[in-house]
Design an enzyme around this catalytic site. Sequence first.
Site, PDB file in Angstrom:
ATOM      1  N   LYS A 183      -4.813   4.340  -1.746  1.00 31.61           N
ATOM      2  CA  LYS A 183      -3.917   5.407  -1.275  1.00 31.61           C
ATOM      3  C   LYS A 183      -2.744   5.452  -2.247  1.00 31.61           C
ATOM      4  CE  LYS A 183      -1.995   7.404   2.884  1.00 31.61           C
ATOM      5  NZ  LYS A 183      -2.516   8.743   2.663  1.00 31.61           N
ATOM      6  N   GLU A 242     -14.584  14.262   2.313  1.00 27.55           N
ATOM      7  CA  GLU A 242     -13.448  14.311   3.238  1.00 27.55           C
ATOM      8  C   GLU A 242     -12.639  15.575   3.018  1.00 27.55           C
ATOM      9  OE1 GLU A 242     -10.696  11.038   2.529  1.00 27.55           O
ATOM     10  OE2 GLU A 242     -10.993  11.162   0.374  1.00 27.55           O
TER      11      GLU A 242
HETATM   12  N1  PMP Z   1      -8.264  10.957   3.481  1.00 23.47           N
HETATM   13  C1  PMP Z   1      -7.184  11.185   2.716  1.00 23.47           C
HETATM   14  C2  PMP Z   1      -7.371  11.611   1.307  1.00 23.47           C
HETATM   15  C3  PMP Z   1      -5.892  11.008   3.249  1.00 23.47           C
HETATM   16  O1  PMP Z   1      -4.815  11.221   2.497  1.00 23.47           O
HETATM   17  C4  PMP Z   1      -5.751  10.629   4.609  1.00 23.47           C
HETATM   18  C5  PMP Z   1      -4.387  10.500   5.237  1.00 23.47           C
HETATM   19  N2  PMP Z   1      -3.731   9.339   4.875  1.00 23.47           N
HETATM   20  C6  PMP Z   1      -6.923  10.398   5.363  1.00 23.47           C
HETATM   21  C7  PMP Z   1      -8.150  10.581   4.765  1.00 23.47           C
HETATM   22  C8  PMP Z   1      -6.828   9.957   6.795  1.00 23.47           C
HETATM   23  O2  PMP Z   1      -6.376   8.628   6.859  1.00 23.47           O
HETATM   24  P1  PMP Z   1      -5.597   8.053   8.120  1.00 23.47           P
HETATM   25  O3  PMP Z   1      -6.444   8.315   9.311  1.00 23.47           O
HETATM   26  O4  PMP Z   1      -5.442   6.600   7.817  1.00 23.47           O
HETATM   27  O5  PMP Z   1      -4.293   8.766   8.178  1.00 23.47           O
END
Ligand code: PMP
Length: 301
Positions: free
Chosen positions: A149, A182
């Site tokens: 991330k 995603e």
């Molecule tokens: N994919 C991406 C690319 C993201 O930036 C996020 C948000 N952080 C998610 C999926 C979802 O992750 P989370 O459920 O941990 O917020």
Amino acid sequence: MQIYLDGKFVPKEEAKVSVFDHGYLYGDGVFEGIRAYHGRVFKLTEHLDRLYESAKTLMLDIPLTWKEMEATVLETVRRNNLWDAYIRIVVSRGEGDLGLDPRKCPQPTVVIIADKITLYPKELYTQGLKVVTVATRRNHAEALNPRIKSTNYLNNIIAKMEANHLGYAEVLMLNSEGYVVEGTGDNVFIYRNGRLVTPPAHVGILKGVTRQTVMDLAQEMGIPVAEEVFTRHDVFNAEECFMTGTAAEIIPVVEVDGRGIGSGKPGPLTQKLTEAYRALTKVSGTPVYADLEKGGAVIGD
Ligand code: PMP
């Protein structure tokens, strides 16, 4: 608003970072987006674990221990008297010179912001989201692994811009092989023939904390969950589709590339999971305020 910046709490106006910070110059850093509900930080452990894992891969030494980070996140929420909050942790490579060599940056910069959460419009949840796929593919995991991330979101931003250009607010991203991966900031699920399916980590996704929570909730409901690769064809022919993320929670997806999904309305499982998710956020999480630890009555609950 009090912001945590490198060991101190400072007012928003004084929370300034150097233009020589490689987070600014190169997008070199990691971050997390976390929510607090009713005075409890939801899934804090999972978010901090992911932060430290992203940093490990980037050989970025976070100057706070995991425990110190946990305490500082809670303190940031407390100092801003928040009950429902959106928390952003950013650890960037720190100040260096104009070259990209991270060895020139001795001290990473740590910022924690706790702000009020702006909820997405209600219609999004009742009517569902219409999305498109775009030409820009999700980063190849061997080039820049989406599991990190990182503060470099250009891949997602370019995809989002392409969707905006076509008049859509969100994208269903594909990897270089054409498999669904995603959204630009959310994970994706489809439901068909009694099974809930989401792409596995190796196709190139961020392993979402909400994604895992939803998988756990579905399993508790007795719904089989699988991590499997799938294509647009599988999405078009799914009974239900939804996206998950910390900020958005669970958003129904009702149209992909002009094809209505299922009934074209948010499906019953999506709704059931949304209710279960909301119920869980009401009762679980790391308490920010001492009263909550004691289980006492709480103002603002
Ligand atoms: N994919 C991406 C690319 C993201 O930036 C996020 C948000 N952080 C998610 C999926 C979802 O992750 P989370 O459920 O941990 O917020």
